[in-house]
Design an enzyme around this catalytic site. Structure first.
Site, PDB file in Angstrom:
ATOM      1  N   SER A   1      19.997   3.707   9.646  1.00 42.34           N
ATOM      2  CA  SER A   1      20.390   2.475  10.331  1.00 42.34           C
ATOM      3  C   SER A   1      20.639   2.687  11.823  1.00 42.34           C
ATOM      4  O   SER A   1      19.709   2.954  12.578  1.00 42.34           O
ATOM      5  CB  SER A   1      21.620   1.881   9.634  1.00 42.34           C
ATOM      6  OG  SER A   1      21.853   0.562  10.050  1.00 42.34           O
TER       7      SER A   1
ATOM      8  N   ASP B   1      10.972   6.819  21.688  1.00 40.95           N
ATOM      9  CA  ASP B   1       9.931   5.965  22.264  1.00 40.95           C
ATOM     10  C   ASP B   1       9.886   6.055  23.784  1.00 40.95           C
ATOM     11  O   ASP B   1       8.819   5.997  24.398  1.00 40.95           O
ATOM     12  CB  ASP B   1      10.157   4.509  21.843  1.00 40.95           C
ATOM     13  CG  ASP B   1       9.631   4.228  20.446  1.00 40.95           C
ATOM     14  OD1 ASP B   1       9.216   5.190  19.769  1.00 40.95           O
ATOM     15  OD2 ASP B   1       9.665   3.056  20.020  1.00 40.95           O
TER      16      ASP B   1
ATOM     17  N   LYS C   1      16.247   3.020   6.919  1.00 42.56           N
ATOM     18  CA  LYS C   1      16.878   1.702   6.754  1.00 42.56           C
ATOM     19  C   LYS C   1      16.658   0.904   8.031  1.00 42.56           C
ATOM     20  O   LYS C   1      17.334   1.114   9.033  1.00 42.56           O
ATOM     21  CB  LYS C   1      18.365   1.829   6.461  1.00 42.56           C
ATOM     22  CG  LYS C   1      19.066   0.476   6.296  1.00 42.56           C
ATOM     23  CD  LYS C   1      20.548   0.658   6.029  1.00 42.56           C
ATOM     24  CE  LYS C   1      21.249  -0.691   5.965  1.00 42.56           C
ATOM     25  NZ  LYS C   1      21.216  -1.404   7.275  1.00 42.56           N
TER      26      LYS C   1
END
Length: 463
Positions: free
Chosen positions: A301, A312, A326
């Site tokens: 999460s 990224d 998740k």
């Protein structure tokens, strides 16, 4: 005159057709809505019939509140594994966890052979000042034995209003007889961030959860490291292993601490207008120093939001094994005096618009942690220890999976997570030791040559 009359009658005809079409569409919509409502009411009648039959004929008189709460929870858990009903007590407990502070004693505990075992007292808390030690066994609370209580029930009894006393009966190794310790409850603040220096050049920061204190504690840890290590500081290790997640806003704030610009996370609800994008603010607290993020199968999460954002933006090198996977956002919706519901309201995406739901974050460098022999011999297999979101019954499917399956892409497969084992001794922690070598520039290919890599991760690790 004829042209004027023709135009008038044409306009009248078109207006009539438009009105009739609108009326027909409204009628169809109302009819469909009425039909759906009718079916819903029929199902509610069925529920009422079953409820009355249970209340009238069950072998023991059932608790009406329990029946309704169980029915509500059954409805929510049927949606996905993360939606649920919170009773008033569970709602209060959840608020305590997210606030990161409560009235209590200040000890980390577990249950062993029916009694509470002290894992460790938290520094500068009532339990620490009263002299409680790791491995102490607590057998009685205010003279009442603990045997028969669950760990949650025992913890609930130890928590309470500030400045109220409680007597603990302690059994300690090396002491012949049990003895009582009186402890006065105080405000206990759960520090979600633990930091230390690795040598004189690396700052190690462990983030255990994302509660209301996480961002502030992380900022303090970074400032302390900069002050203590000075010009020798080569980089930071942010350890998110076995971090189950927590508050979305804290995950955004923690990611922002390392970023100067760009998106942090995207959240997408049922409708396109519900899409939201969180942006980073100018200012990198680490002054551009190298950052390593450690993840494993227990990173879920909010942890995955941070790891995905820094990966990224190429702001950090992610090391370890595939995360839990998740990729959904739960909103707590209060119900007044009746508790609350935890409802999945959105999916989240990394800045490059990839969903990690049931797939997880693949690290840039895969380092498997060797299991000790005693764990290998246990009945629980390594596969059982690698359960991720994809293994949960009723989990949300990754929204990209359907399209990828049609195109025959390998990425369409859901991933089952990875091992969540982390040794207590730093010298035996293969992932940590590799991260230290990586930041110091001494890491070699031979350190990873013997490590097994999950399918599809090898190419990722080379990039």
């Amino acid at each position: 005159m004829r042209k004027t009359e023709f135009a008038f009658w044409t306009f009248l005809l078109m207006t009539g057709l438009a009105g009739a079409t609108t009326l027909l569409n409204v009628t169809r919509t109302y009819s469909a809505s009425a039909s759906q409502n009718s079916e819903l009411y029929r199902q509610l009648d069925l529920f009422g019939d079953v409820l009355e039959r249970v209340r009238a004929d069950y072998v023991d008189k059932p608790d009406d509140t329990m029946l309704i709460e169980s029915a509500i929870n059954g409805m929510l858990t049927a949606l996905d594994p993360h939606s649920s009903y919170l009773s008033p007590k569970n709602y209060r407990d959840m608020q305590v966890q997210t606030r990161g502070e409560f009235g209590g004693l200040g000890i980390e505990v577990t249950m062993e052979n029916g009694v509470v075992k002290v894992v460790s007292p938290i520094d500068d808390t009532p339990a620490y000042k009263a002299g409680l030690q790791a491995n102490d066994l607590i057998t009685h609370l205010d003279g009442e034995q603990i045997v028969g209580l669950t760990l949650e029930q025992a913890v609930e009894k130890m928590r309470g209003p500030v400045n109220t006393p409680i007597s603990l009966t302690i059994v300690r190794k090396g002491t012949d007889d049990p003895f009582d310790v009186k402890v006065t409850r105080d405000i206990i603040r759960i520090n979600a961030v633990k930091a230390r220096n690795e040598g004189d050049d690396i700052a190690y920061i462990k983030v255990t959860t994302f509660n209301e204190q996480t961002h502030a504690n992380l900022v303090k840890a970074i400032e302390t490291a900069k002050k203590e290590l000075g010009k020798n500081l080569k980089g930071y290790i942010i350890d998110l292993r076995n971090n189950p997640g927590g508050l979305l806003d804290q995950a955004i704030a923690v990611s922002d601490d390392f970023l100067d610009r760009g998106a942090v996370v995207l959240t997408k609800g049922r409708n396109n207008e519900e899409t939201q994008r969180a942006q980073a603010n100018p200012g990198d607290l680490t002054d551009g120093k190298k950052v390593v993020v450690l993840i494993n199968g227990g990173s879920a999460s909010a942890s995955e939001i941070v790891a995905g954002a820094l990966q990224d933006h190429k702001r950090a090198t992610v090391i370890g094994t595939r995360s839990f996977g998740k990729g959904s956002v739960q909103t707590i919706i209060p119900l007044g005096a009746n508790g609350a519901i935890r409802l999945t309201t959105a999916r989240y995406y990394t800045p490059s618009n990839r969903s990690i739901q049931a797939k997880g974050i693949d690290p840039d460098i895969v380092i498997e942690q060797e299991l000790p022999e005693e764990l290998k011999k246990k009945t629980v297999s390594a596969a059982d220890n690698s359960r991720g979101e994809a293994s949960l019954r009723g989990h949300l499917r990754n929204p990209e999976t359907g399209k990828e399956e049609e195109e025959g892409k390998e990425a369409a497969k859901e991933s089952s997570g990875s091992s969540a084992y982390v040794p207590k001794e730093a010298e035996k922690d293969t992932q940590l030791q590799y991260a230290l070598s990586f930041l110091r520039g001494t890491a070699t290919d031979s350190q990873t040559a013997q490590k097994a890599q999950p399918e599809g991760a090898k190419e990722k690790a080379k990039n």
